[in-house]
Design an enzyme around this catalytic site. Structure first.
Site, PDB file in Angstrom:
ATOM      1  N   ASP A   1      26.587  -0.077  12.238  1.00  0.00           N
ATOM      2  CA  ASP A   1      25.919   0.446  11.038  1.00  0.00           C
ATOM      3  C   ASP A   1      25.441   1.881  11.261  1.00  0.00           C
ATOM      4  O   ASP A   1      25.247   2.315  12.391  1.00  0.00           O
ATOM      5  CB  ASP A   1      24.738  -0.446  10.668  1.00  0.00           C
ATOM      6  CG  ASP A   1      23.666  -0.469  11.748  1.00  0.00           C
ATOM      7  OD1 ASP A   1      24.037  -0.526  12.950  1.00  0.00           O
ATOM      8  OD2 ASP A   1      22.472  -0.426  11.414  1.00  0.00           O
ATOM      9  N   GLU A   2      25.236   2.585  10.176  1.00  0.00           N
ATOM     10  CA  GLU A   2      24.582   3.903  10.160  1.00  0.00           C
ATOM     11  C   GLU A   2      25.143   4.857  11.220  1.00  0.00           C
ATOM     12  O   GLU A   2      24.402   5.604  11.857  1.00  0.00           O
ATOM     13  CB  GLU A   2      23.066   3.741  10.316  1.00  0.00           C
ATOM     14  CG  GLU A   2      22.455   2.967   9.168  1.00  0.00           C
ATOM     15  CD  GLU A   2      20.971   2.667   9.327  1.00  0.00           C
ATOM     16  OE1 GLU A   2      20.256   2.693   8.313  1.00  0.00           O
ATOM     17  OE2 GLU A   2      20.522   2.389  10.462  1.00  0.00           O
ATOM     18  N   ALA A   3      26.468   4.833  11.375  1.00  0.00           N
ATOM     19  CA  ALA A   3      27.123   5.735  12.336  1.00  0.00           C
ATOM     20  C   ALA A   3      27.426   7.070  11.646  1.00  0.00           C
ATOM     21  O   ALA A   3      28.580   7.507  11.573  1.00  0.00           O
ATOM     22  CB  ALA A   3      28.392   5.090  12.874  1.00  0.00           C
TER      23      ALA A   3
END
Length: 553
Positions: free
Chosen positions: A355-357
């Site tokens: 996530d949230e890369a």
């Protein structure tokens, strides 16, 4: 008042009561004194959380006494050993408050609690049809309470139901006044979903093994069967990795706000896994990659594209860190970490985050997730990732954990739905429903509000089967539900409990109970009855104004 003429009968009755193990009997009330409060009625069989699948109430109630025993039986030597272990667990719960010896025995006869493992085949199968791996049948009558299951997990879940049918004071660790009565009737109960999870973030704030074990015990009461441990993030790396030792010793040396941090040795992690297994929870470890990796990048400069290690991070921003996808050493790192973690973890799942890369290009993200998923499969585990994994190519059998919320765009939901049509299963963790760190309302001191405010009714009042139906996700794509508890603002047991409870029991019910039982008005009455039990357990729960908690709660 003819006290003298009734004295022999009263004295004999008192002797019988003392013989039954009630040591708190006082002197008979004096003339004119108020009568003792009547004993509370036994809890109706359907007034528990999660709601049971089938209830047939009626018949004589059973009251536990000093003569009661816990009788265990199994079709095989292994089943008998498991039944005895669960019986010993139950005895350990009941002895402090009741004061009863409650011997655990495989000898039949007499009244008491009977725990029976009948196996999934053989001539006893007809005694427990359709119960599967986690179902149970509880029968209560004059001679005792019998819990029957095909598998140990079902027997253990039946014990949790029995706990809730007894008075809340049974949870206390000091002697309490009974009676300890279970209403008559039969419960036949199986779960709706095979996956009923809770996530604990031990990275933002390190939580000691004892804190994790306490949470495990609390989860078990509500039949949660998966514990997802978020073991790494920007603020801390929490598991020892022999091949990369600085991950723990340096990367684990701080936390949000600059505290001392900490990490689990391999022995401590194995102990947590074993403890969870004893409560029939499977541990799912998560190493979040390629983003949320500052603790790893700070520990080893070579993991950075520029070869320069950043400082340790103690803030709460997200999306600024990334492993270097083009470097081959990155995949040496991934292989070593997953290999060691898989060897420590007997469960089938291993979570790789994803996530949230925001600091990883799309092309690098796709490459990284493809190679990392292959490593997970190489070491015999099933891939789990946050739902951004569906923006790459989930491998066959992969599971995506959906954490979107009302503000999630249609394109992102459609991406998730498309992956399910190719076989990806979903764990549902909508942030504005079941993220337990979301504030209840504007007055909540702890937690966050980026997904909105989440009161108890909002957390409970949704249906996993239809939640993403509008995006094209079918009911059979839903593996289950999970309630994450992120710890940017949480560090102590009281803080964790005030955010998890009373929302967590509702999520557990969404995962366990049939859709037909789902109703906020009836649920909130059952939840209110959990207040005294949570208090007896020392759980510092939030007294939501939407629930009519009993007086004194």
């Amino acid at each position: 008042m003819r006290q003298h003429s009734t004295f022999p009968r009263l004295f004999g009755s008192l002797l019988l009561v003392v013989a039954a193990g009630i040591s708190s009997i006082g002197a008979a009330p004096e003339r004119g004194a108020p009568s003792p409060a009547p004993a509370p009625a036994a809890r109706p069989l359907d007034q528990i959380v999660p709601a049971p699948a089938q209830v047939r109430a009626g018949g004589t109630a059973y009251t536990l006494t000093a003569r009661s025993r816990i009788q265990v039986a199994g079709r095989s030597h292994e089943d008998a050993r498991e039944a005895r272990r669960i019986g010993s667990y139950l005895a350990g719960l009941l002895r402090p408050s009741t004061g009863y010896a409650l011997p655990v025995t495989d000898r039949r006869g007499g009244d008491g609690i009977r725990l029976r493992l009948v196996g999934s085949d053989g001539r006893d199968r007809e005694r427990a049809p359709g119960l599967g791996e986690e179902g149970y049948r509880l029968e209560s009558g004059r001679g005792g309470v019998t819990i029957t299951a095909q598998e140990p997990a079902g027997l253990f879940h039946g014990v949790q139901t029995l706990r809730q049918l007894l008075p809340a004071s049974v949870e206390k660790r000091t002697p309490q006044r009974g009676p300890w009565t279970v209403a008559g009737g039969t419960i036949t109960d199986t779960p709706r979903y095979a996956y009923r999870g809770a996530m604990l973030d031990v990275s933002r704030h390190f939580l000691t093994p004892d804190q994790v074990k306490l949470y495990i015990d609390q989860l078990a009461l509500y039949k949660i069967n998966k514990l997802h441990l978020h073991l790494s993030d920007d603020q801390g790396w929490r598991i020892a990795i022999d091949s990369w030792p600085r991950l723990a010793t340096y990367g684990g040396s701080t936390q949000v706000g600059g505290g001392p941090g900490g990490y689990y040795t391999k022995a401590q992690y194995r102990d947590l896994v074993s403890y969870a297994a004893s409560r029939h929870l499977e541990v799912i470890p998560e190493i979040d990659m390629p983003g949320h990796t500052n603790a790893a990048l700070a520990s080893y400069a070579e993991l950075n594209c520029d070869g320069v290690a950043p400082p340790l991070y103690t803030g709460t921003a997200v999306g600024f860190s990334s492993l270097c996808a083009p470097k081959e050493v990155t995949y040496d790192f991934v292989d070593d970490v997953i290999r060691e973690l898989a060897a420590l973890t007997p469960g089938k799942y291993l979570h790789i985050g994803g996530d949230e890369a925001h600091s990883t290009s799309h092309a690098d993200y796709v490459t990284f997730m493809e190679r990392t998923q292959a490593v997970v499969r190489k070491y015999g585990k099933t891939v789990v990732g946050w739902h951004q994994l569906t923006g790459a190519t989930p491998v066959e059998g992969a599971v995506a954990q959906y954490w979107g919320y009302d503000a999630t765009g249609a394109a992102e939901r459609a991406q998730v739905a498309a992956a399910t049509k190719k076989g990806t299963r979903l764990i549902l963790s909508p942030a504005d429903r079941v993220y337990l760190d979301m504030k209840y309302d504007r007055s909540t001191v702890l937690g966050q509000s980026w997904a909105g405010y989440t009161e108890v009714d909002r957390s409970y009042d949704w249906d996993p089967a239809t939640y993403l139906a509008g995006a094209g996700v079918s009911e059979d794509a839903v593996l289950g539900v999970e309630a994450p508890l992120w710890t940017e603002t949480l560090a102590t047991n009281d803080q964790l409990e005030s955010m998890a409870f009373p929302r967590l029991p509702g999520v557990a019910e969404l995962g366990w109970s049939p859709a037909a039982t789902h109703d906020w008005d009836t649920y909130k009455a059952r939840l209110a009855a959990q207040g005294p039990r949570m208090a007896a357990l020392g759980i510092d729960y939030y007294r939501s104004p939407l629930v009519n908690w009993p007086a004194g709660q």
